[in-house]
Design an enzyme around this catalytic site. Structure first.
Site, PDB file in Angstrom:
ATOM      1  N   GLU A 161       1.514  -5.506  10.728  1.00  0.00           N
ATOM      2  CA  GLU A 161       0.829  -4.102  10.737  1.00  0.00           C
ATOM      3  C   GLU A 161       1.868  -3.290  11.637  1.00  0.00           C
ATOM      4  O   GLU A 161       1.601  -3.473  12.903  1.00  0.00           O
ATOM      5  CB  GLU A 161      -0.615  -3.808  11.038  1.00  0.00           C
ATOM      6  CG  GLU A 161      -1.584  -4.756  10.235  1.00  0.00           C
ATOM      7  CD  GLU A 161      -1.654  -3.918   8.831  1.00  0.00           C
ATOM      8  OE1 GLU A 161      -1.361  -2.775   8.640  1.00  0.00           O
ATOM      9  OE2 GLU A 161      -2.713  -4.265   8.131  1.00  0.00           O
ATOM     10  N   HIS A 212       2.939  -3.921   6.400  1.00  0.00           N
ATOM     11  CA  HIS A 212       2.003  -2.974   6.167  1.00  0.00           C
ATOM     12  C   HIS A 212       2.160  -1.979   7.218  1.00  0.00           C
ATOM     13  O   HIS A 212       2.623  -2.264   8.293  1.00  0.00           O
ATOM     14  CB  HIS A 212       0.651  -3.518   6.141  1.00  0.00           C
ATOM     15  CG  HIS A 212       0.364  -4.407   4.692  1.00  0.00           C
ATOM     16  ND1 HIS A 212      -0.450  -3.890   3.849  1.00  0.00           N
ATOM     17  CD2 HIS A 212       0.709  -5.491   4.307  1.00  0.00           C
ATOM     18  CE1 HIS A 212      -0.633  -4.801   2.643  1.00  0.00           C
ATOM     19  NE2 HIS A 212       0.198  -5.687   3.138  1.00  0.00           N
ATOM     20  N   SER A 213       1.055  -0.918   7.247  1.00  0.00           N
ATOM     21  CA  SER A 213       0.953  -0.259   8.575  1.00  0.00           C
ATOM     22  C   SER A 213      -0.493   0.091   8.356  1.00  0.00           C
ATOM     23  O   SER A 213      -1.327   0.328   7.328  1.00  0.00           O
ATOM     24  CB  SER A 213       1.898   0.965   8.744  1.00  0.00           C
ATOM     25  OG  SER A 213       1.526   1.981   7.783  1.00  0.00           O
ATOM     26  N   ARG A 249      -6.026  -6.801  -2.616  1.00  0.00           N
ATOM     27  CA  ARG A 249      -7.328  -7.701  -2.882  1.00  0.00           C
ATOM     28  C   ARG A 249      -7.601  -8.325  -4.239  1.00  0.00           C
ATOM     29  O   ARG A 249      -8.504  -8.852  -4.713  1.00  0.00           O
ATOM     30  CB  ARG A 249      -8.658  -6.462  -2.877  1.00  0.00           C
ATOM     31  CG  ARG A 249      -8.776  -5.611  -1.689  1.00  0.00           C
ATOM     32  CD  ARG A 249      -9.322  -6.552  -0.652  1.00  0.00           C
ATOM     33  NE  ARG A 249      -9.549  -5.751   0.888  1.00  0.00           N
ATOM     34  CZ  ARG A 249      -8.421  -5.469   1.577  1.00  0.00           C
ATOM     35  NH1 ARG A 249      -7.357  -5.818   1.402  1.00  0.00           N
ATOM     36  NH2 ARG A 249      -8.536  -4.645   2.658  1.00  0.00           N
ATOM     37  N   ARG A 282      -3.442   4.775  -1.861  1.00  0.00           N
ATOM     38  CA  ARG A 282      -3.405   3.410  -1.416  1.00  0.00           C
ATOM     39  C   ARG A 282      -3.009   2.464  -2.339  1.00  0.00           C
ATOM     40  O   ARG A 282      -2.211   1.440  -2.403  1.00  0.00           O
ATOM     41  CB  ARG A 282      -4.471   2.926  -0.560  1.00  0.00           C
ATOM     42  CG  ARG A 282      -4.610   1.480  -0.390  1.00  0.00           C
ATOM     43  CD  ARG A 282      -6.034   1.307   0.673  1.00  0.00           C
ATOM     44  NE  ARG A 282      -6.388  -0.042   0.699  1.00  0.00           N
ATOM     45  CZ  ARG A 282      -6.079  -0.819   1.849  1.00  0.00           C
ATOM     46  NH1 ARG A 282      -5.247  -0.345   2.715  1.00  0.00           N
ATOM     47  NH2 ARG A 282      -6.380  -2.055   1.785  1.00  0.00           N
ATOM     48  N   HIS A 311       0.998  -1.314  -0.037  1.00  0.00           N
ATOM     49  CA  HIS A 311       0.078   0.020   0.018  1.00  0.00           C
ATOM     50  C   HIS A 311       0.889   1.042  -0.063  1.00  0.00           C
ATOM     51  O   HIS A 311       1.767   1.732   0.679  1.00  0.00           O
ATOM     52  CB  HIS A 311      -0.914  -0.185   1.245  1.00  0.00           C
ATOM     53  CG  HIS A 311      -2.006  -1.017   1.132  1.00  0.00           C
ATOM     54  ND1 HIS A 311      -2.282  -2.118   2.108  1.00  0.00           N
ATOM     55  CD2 HIS A 311      -2.866  -1.546  -0.042  1.00  0.00           C
ATOM     56  CE1 HIS A 311      -3.222  -2.820   1.598  1.00  0.00           C
ATOM     57  NE2 HIS A 311      -3.574  -2.511   0.335  1.00  0.00           N
ATOM     58  N   ALA A 312       0.579   2.210  -0.951  1.00  0.00           N
ATOM     59  CA  ALA A 312       1.379   3.239  -1.109  1.00  0.00           C
ATOM     60  C   ALA A 312       1.731   3.970  -0.183  1.00  0.00           C
ATOM     61  O   ALA A 312       2.870   4.485   0.128  1.00  0.00           O
ATOM     62  CB  ALA A 312       0.700   4.062  -2.486  1.00  0.00           C
TER      63      ALA A 312
HETATM   64  O1  0X9 Z   1      -6.570  -4.384   4.539  1.00  0.00           O
HETATM   65  C1  0X9 Z   1      -5.502  -4.852   4.249  1.00  0.00           C
HETATM   66  O2  0X9 Z   1      -4.936  -5.071   2.930  1.00  0.00           O
HETATM   67  C2  0X9 Z   1      -4.503  -4.969   5.386  1.00  0.00           C
HETATM   68  N1  0X9 Z   1      -4.460  -3.834   6.145  1.00  0.00           N
HETATM   69  S1  0X9 Z   1      -3.993  -2.266   5.637  1.00  0.00           S
HETATM   70  O3  0X9 Z   1      -4.410  -1.460   6.876  1.00  0.00           O
HETATM   71  N2  0X9 Z   1      -2.458  -2.155   5.637  1.00  0.00           N
HETATM   72  O4  0X9 Z   1      -4.673  -2.219   4.243  1.00  0.00           O
HETATM   73  C3  0X9 Z   1      -4.787  -6.143   6.186  1.00  0.00           C
HETATM   74  C4  0X9 Z   1      -4.608  -7.436   5.553  1.00  0.00           C
HETATM   75  C5  0X9 Z   1      -4.767  -8.698   6.511  1.00  0.00           C
HETATM   76  N3  0X9 Z   1      -4.814  -9.920   5.691  1.00  0.00           N
HETATM   77  C6  0X9 Z   1      -5.959 -10.534   5.186  1.00  0.00           C
HETATM   78  N4  0X9 Z   1      -6.911  -9.979   5.418  1.00  0.00           N
HETATM   79  N5  0X9 Z   1      -5.917 -11.336   4.316  1.00  0.00           N
HETATM   80 ZN    ZN Z   2      -1.726  -1.971   4.017  1.00  0.00          ZN
END
Ligand code: 0X9
Ligand code: ZN
Length: 432
Positions: A386, A312-313, A260, A240, A183-184
């Site tokens: 995270e 990530h964060s 996603r 993002r 994520h950017a």
């Molecule tokens: O939503 C996401 O992609 C991640 N959180 S973020 O705030 N960095 O965007 C969490 C991903 C956790 N993993 C899965 N849901 N499979």
């Molecule tokens: Zn992320």
């Protein structure tokens, strides 16, 4: 007539200088009951209006949300109706974010990377600078470092992995695969991954046991286009997604959420089919070249891969599968044990608290992510780490806290790496 014209000119100038995030405020909300948490999750589904970040299912945990002047009153009414505790975290988000962008730009000018030696921790670096550092490492440590071009971003940026070994030439070692900057806007992610690379390579003696029976393969900046875009200006700081445009029914929007876009329960819960949403899963699985790169890495190392770690964060979590269903994998105890090794080490080092658990159970479903993909592809340990929140919005720890955060993160990564080498000491083929 003259006055009218003048007014018109003033109006046009005002409009032109009206920038994104003018008048926006950041609120901190703290839900304490299941009903309040549910209410916030419902609002967060309307992501274009209520930009919630790191909303968790843990009562008492606060979340921040960015609110435009148009919906501020409505938002407050809902919070008051539901009796949700809230406070103003920033009354002028636009101004604060401008300051941050300027600081970043200034530091870049004052402290350019010379192209040799370890990258410092006093500022955030560009994709190009990170690549230059990889080149420098390969030149200085040719027996322990190899670089490989693994693909290109949509805009043509070169994506490269660094393979770190102990130089003993033994083939077929187990693998730890790590990446950053999916994520950017999560700048502290590549900063931490680059620091981890530095520790493994430049501080080799201290970390030799991590490389005895394991090779580490690292892709520090997955979403290179988005990462660069988020550094351009205040209106792009919170970007993002990737940068590939998609047009549906004549409407063009940019980018897909690379986390996603993976072809496992693609477009399941927590993913959006709205191409303008921040969690758009893409027109089809693996529509994004950056996700393809990570997918191919996962497959090419799955016969040796023990741990996949995507950084990530924010929120201070070690998350493990599944992220597409609340069900837990059969091997949840192994995942939990390794995750806790990281959380405990960080606690002992700095006192920071990480929460360890399944993505869905701690946050919510978010299907089509890389961690679930790596896990189903055969990595027995797969985590999304995270990192802690920082700055105004959570994604923006000030440059002055990079050093503290990357060092703390390394302590966690090292502890998880060590636990993995102890738990899975034999070549992976033996476990299969
Ligand atoms: O939503 C996401 O992609 C991640 N959180 S973020 O705030 N960095 O965007 C969490 C991903 C956790 N993993 C899965 N849901 N499979
Ligand atoms: Zn992320």
């Amino acid at each position: 007539m003259l006055i009218k014209t003048l007014l018109l000119v003033v109006g046009v100038v005002a409009l032109a200088s009206a920038e994104k995030y003018d008048g926006y405020k950041v609120f901190e909300v703290t839900p304490t009951t299941a009903d309040q948490i549910e209410a916030l999750f419902t609002l967060s589904k309307d992501a274009d209006q209520f930009d919630f970040l790191s909303l968790s299912r843990i009562p008492g945990e606060s979340a921040r949300v960015l609110i435009s002047p148009e919906i501020e009153q409505y938002f407050k009414t809902i919070l008051e109706q539901k009796n949700i505790r809230y406070q103003l975290a920033d009354s002028d988000f636009g101004r604060s974010i401008t300051t941050e962008i300027l600081e970043n730009r200034l530091l870049r000018q004052l402290k350019p990377y010379s192209g040799s030696g370890r990258l410092g921790t006093e500022r955030y670096y560009s994709h190009e600078e990170i690549n230059a550092y990889l080149d420098d490492l390969a030149a200085r440590y040719p027996s322990r470092v190899t670089l490989k071009v693994v693909g290109k971003s949509y805009e043509g940026r070169i994506l490269r992995t660094i393979t770190i070994t102990n130089g003993d030439g033994r083939l077929g070692k187990n693998v730890i695969l790590m990446d950053g900057a999916f994520h950017a806007r999560e700048w502290i992610s590549p900063a931490s991954v680059v620091y981890a690379i530095g520790e493994l390579v430049e501080n080799f003696e201290e970390n030799a046991e991590l490389l005895q029976d394991y090779d580490w393969i690292v892709l520090p900046v997955v979403n290179a286009d988005g990462y660069e875009y988020s550094q351009l200006s205040r209106s792009t700081r919170l970007w993002r997604k990737t940068r590939q445009p998609v047009t549906i029914n004549g409407k063009e929007c940019y980018g897909t959420d690379p986390n996603r876009n993976f072809g496992f329960h693609w477009m399941g819960k927590g993913a959006s089919s709205n191409h303008c949403s921040d969690i758009y899963a893409g027109p089809k699985p693996f529509s994004e070249p950056e996700a393809v790169v990570v997918r191919d890495l996962i497959h090419s190392y799955s016969d040796r891969g023990i741990m996949y770690l995507t950084v990530h964060s924010f929120g201070s979590y070690v998350l493990y599968p599944w992220g597409w269903t609340p069900d837990l994998p059969d091997t949840v105890e192994d995942l939990h044990e390794v995750g806790m090794a990281g959380a405990d080490a960080i606690k002992a080092y700095s006192g920071s608290t990480y929460t360890v658990g399944s993505s869905t159970q701690l946050l919510d479903e978010a299907a089509g992510a890389s961690d679930d993909y790596a896990f189903q592809a055969g990595f027995p340990i797969s985590f999304t780490m995270e990192l802690p929140r920082g700055g105004l919005y959570g994604f923006d720890p000030p440059a002055s806290s990079i050093d503290r955060l990357v060092k703390e993160t390394w302590v966690g990564i090292r502890a998880m790496g060590k636990k993995v080498t102890e738990k899975y000491p034999m070549p992976k083929a033996v476990y299969l």
